[in-house]
Enzyme design. Structure first.
Site, PDB file in Angstrom:
ATOM      1  N   HIS A 143       0.827  -1.213   0.000  1.00  0.00           N
ATOM      2  CA  HIS A 143       0.000   0.000   0.000  1.00  0.00           C
ATOM      3  C   HIS A 143       0.863   1.266   0.000  1.00  0.00           C
ATOM      4  O   HIS A 143       0.728   2.128  -0.868  1.00  0.00           O
ATOM      5  CB  HIS A 143      -0.886   0.020   1.249  1.00  0.00           C
ATOM      6  CG  HIS A 143      -1.753  -1.175   1.421  1.00  0.00           C
ATOM      7  ND1 HIS A 143      -2.889  -1.384   0.672  1.00  0.00           N
ATOM      8  CD2 HIS A 143      -1.679  -2.235   2.270  1.00  0.00           C
ATOM      9  CE1 HIS A 143      -3.475  -2.505   1.061  1.00  0.00           C
ATOM     10  NE2 HIS A 143      -2.757  -3.046   2.021  1.00  0.00           N
TER      11      HIS A 143
HETATM   12  C1  BDR Z   1      -2.844   0.979   5.208  1.00  0.00           C
HETATM   13  O1  BDR Z   1      -3.088   0.565   6.546  1.00  0.00           O
HETATM   14  C2  BDR Z   1      -1.901   0.163   7.168  1.00  0.00           C
HETATM   15  O2  BDR Z   1      -2.037  -1.072   7.765  1.00  0.00           O
HETATM   16  C3  BDR Z   1      -0.825   0.158   6.120  1.00  0.00           C
HETATM   17  O3  BDR Z   1       0.400   0.622   6.654  1.00  0.00           O
HETATM   18  C4  BDR Z   1      -1.352   1.089   5.060  1.00  0.00           C
HETATM   19  O4  BDR Z   1      -0.960   2.424   5.300  1.00  0.00           O
HETATM   20  C5  BDR Z   1      -3.508  -0.002   4.275  1.00  0.00           C
HETATM   21  O5  BDR Z   1      -4.879  -0.052   4.506  1.00  0.00           O
END
Ligand code: BDR
Ligand code: CA
Length: 304
Positions: free
Chosen positions: A233
Site C-alpha cells: 500500500h
Molecule cells: C494501510 O493501513 C496500514 O495497515 C498500512 O500501513 C497502510 O498504510 C492499508 O490499509
C-alpha cells in the site's frame, strides 16, 4: 531536475518501512526532509522507534523524526493493525535506534516546516491525525502545502478494515475529512490501486539476491508482512511521486463519512457530472498501476 523535497507522515508499519526504503533509495528524485509519526498500525512509541530503526538502517540519521498524535481526534482509540506483528515490523531483528527523537510535536512541525519551505509536498501513509491537527492549529497552512499524496481510502472497492472503510481512514475518519476539506491538492492512492501493487515471489528472490542490509530487511518485510497482506500500500504512494506515468487516475470529489456507525471512514467518491452536482473535484483518485513497472521501480531502488 532537483529532487522533490517532501515530509513523510507515517505509522511504520512494515509497508510504511518499505515505502521509506523506496524513497531513500531514490535520492536523485526524492529528498525526505522530515518524518512525522502517528499512532496507527501500532502505538505511537513503537512507530517512532521503527521510523528511526529504518532511517539508521538506510544511513540517514540526519533526517529528523517527530512524534505526533497518539490517537485519533474523536474516534475511539485502540484500533491497530494485525498485519504488521506486535513490533510493527513483522518481528524485525533491527537494533533499537540510537538517534534521538527530534523536539516538537509533529503537528506543529508540519506547520513550521511548510512555512519554512514555502511550498511543501507531504506524503501521508498513516491515519491523517497529524495533518488534521496541523490544519486546525494553523488555518493558513494550505497556502504553504503544494500537494498531499495520501495512501488511504477505498473509492470504488470494499474496505479492508470494515466493509466500507480502509484502515487509515477507519482509524481517524474526522482527520481524513478535515484534510480532504482543506483545499490542498490531494492525490489519493486507495485500495483501488494498492491491491494491484502486490508482493511477488520474484520480488522476494530479487531482494534477497541484492544482499545488502537494506535489501535483506526489505526481503524480511516482504516475506513476513507479505504473507499476511500482500499489498504494498504505502510504497505505492511513494511510487506515484517517483513515476506517475505508471499509474492511471480519475478526478473527483472525495468526502469522508464521519458517522460513528458502520460507514465510519468510508470514502464517498463523486466522479460523474451528476454525482459532482456542481462541486469541483478536490482529489486525483489513482485507480490503476502497471504492477510490473511498479515491481521494477521498487527493486531498482533497493540496489546500492
Ligand atoms: C494501510 O493501513 C496500514 O495497515 C498500512 O500501513 C497502510 O498504510 C492499508 O490499509
Ligand atoms: Ca501505513
Amino acid at each position: 531536475m532537483s529532487a522533490v523535497r517532501f515530509l513523510y507522515d507515517c505509522d511504520p508499519g512494515a509497508d510504511d518501512a518499505l515505502a521509506m526504503l523506496l524513497a531513500l533509495g531514490r535520492p536523485d528524485a526524492l529528498d525526505m526532509i522530515a518524518v512525522t509519526c502517528v499512532a496507527g498500525n501500532v502505538g505511537l512509541d513503537p512507530v517512532v522507534t521503527n521510523a528511526r530503526r529504518i532511517l539508521e538502517l538506510a544511513g540517514r540519521r540526519d533526517i529528523p523524526v517527530y512524534a505526533g498524535a497518539a490517537g485519533p481526534i474523536m474516534a475511539p482509540r485502540g484500533r491497530v493493525s494485525i498485519m504488521h506483528g506486535s513490533d510493527g515490523l513483522a518481528g524485525s531483528t533491527l537494533q533499537p535506534p540510537t538517534m534521538p527523537v527530534a523536539d516538537g510535536h509533529a503537528a506543529n512541525e508540519i506547520s513550521r516546516i511548510a512555512r519554512a519551505e514555502g511550498k511543501l509536498h507531504i506524503c501521508a501513509t498513516g491515519p491523517l491525525t497529524n495533518l488534521a491537527l496541523a490544519l486546525l492549529l494553523d488555518p493558513e497552512l494550505p497556502a504553504y502545502v503544494s500537494a498531499i499524496t495520501i495512501m488511504g481510502g477505498a473509492a470504488f472497492c470494499p474496505g479492508n478494515t470494515t466493509p466500507l472503510a480502509e484502515f487509515n481512514f477507519a482509524v481517524d475518519p474526522h482527520a481524513a475529512a478535515i484534510v480532504f476539506d482543506s483545499g490542498i491538492p490531494i492525490t489519493m492512492l486507495g485500495l483501488d490501486v494498492t491491491r494491484q501493487a502486490v508482493v511477488t515471489e520474484q520480488m522476494i528472490r530479487d531482494a534477497q539476491a541484492i544482499g545488502t542490509p537494506v535489501a535483506q530487511e526489505a526481503a524480511h518485510l516482504l516475506v513476513n508482512y507479505g504473507s499476511k497482506d500482500p499489498c504494498l500500500h504505502d510504497p505505492a504512494a511513494i511510487a506515484w511521486m517517483l513515476a506517475p506515468e505508471i499509474f492511471k487516475t480519475v478526478h473527483g470529489h472525495v468526502a469522508i463519512c464521519t458517522d460513528s456507525g458502520p460507514a465510519a471512514g468510508q470514502v464517498v467518491a463523486s466522479v460523474s457530472e451528476r454525482h459532482l452536482a456542481g462541486r469541483s473535484p478536490n482529489c486525483t483518485i489513482v485507480t490503476i498501476v502497471d504492477a510490473e513497472a511498479f515491481g521494477r521501480l521498487f527493486l531498482d531502488a533497493l540496489k546500492p
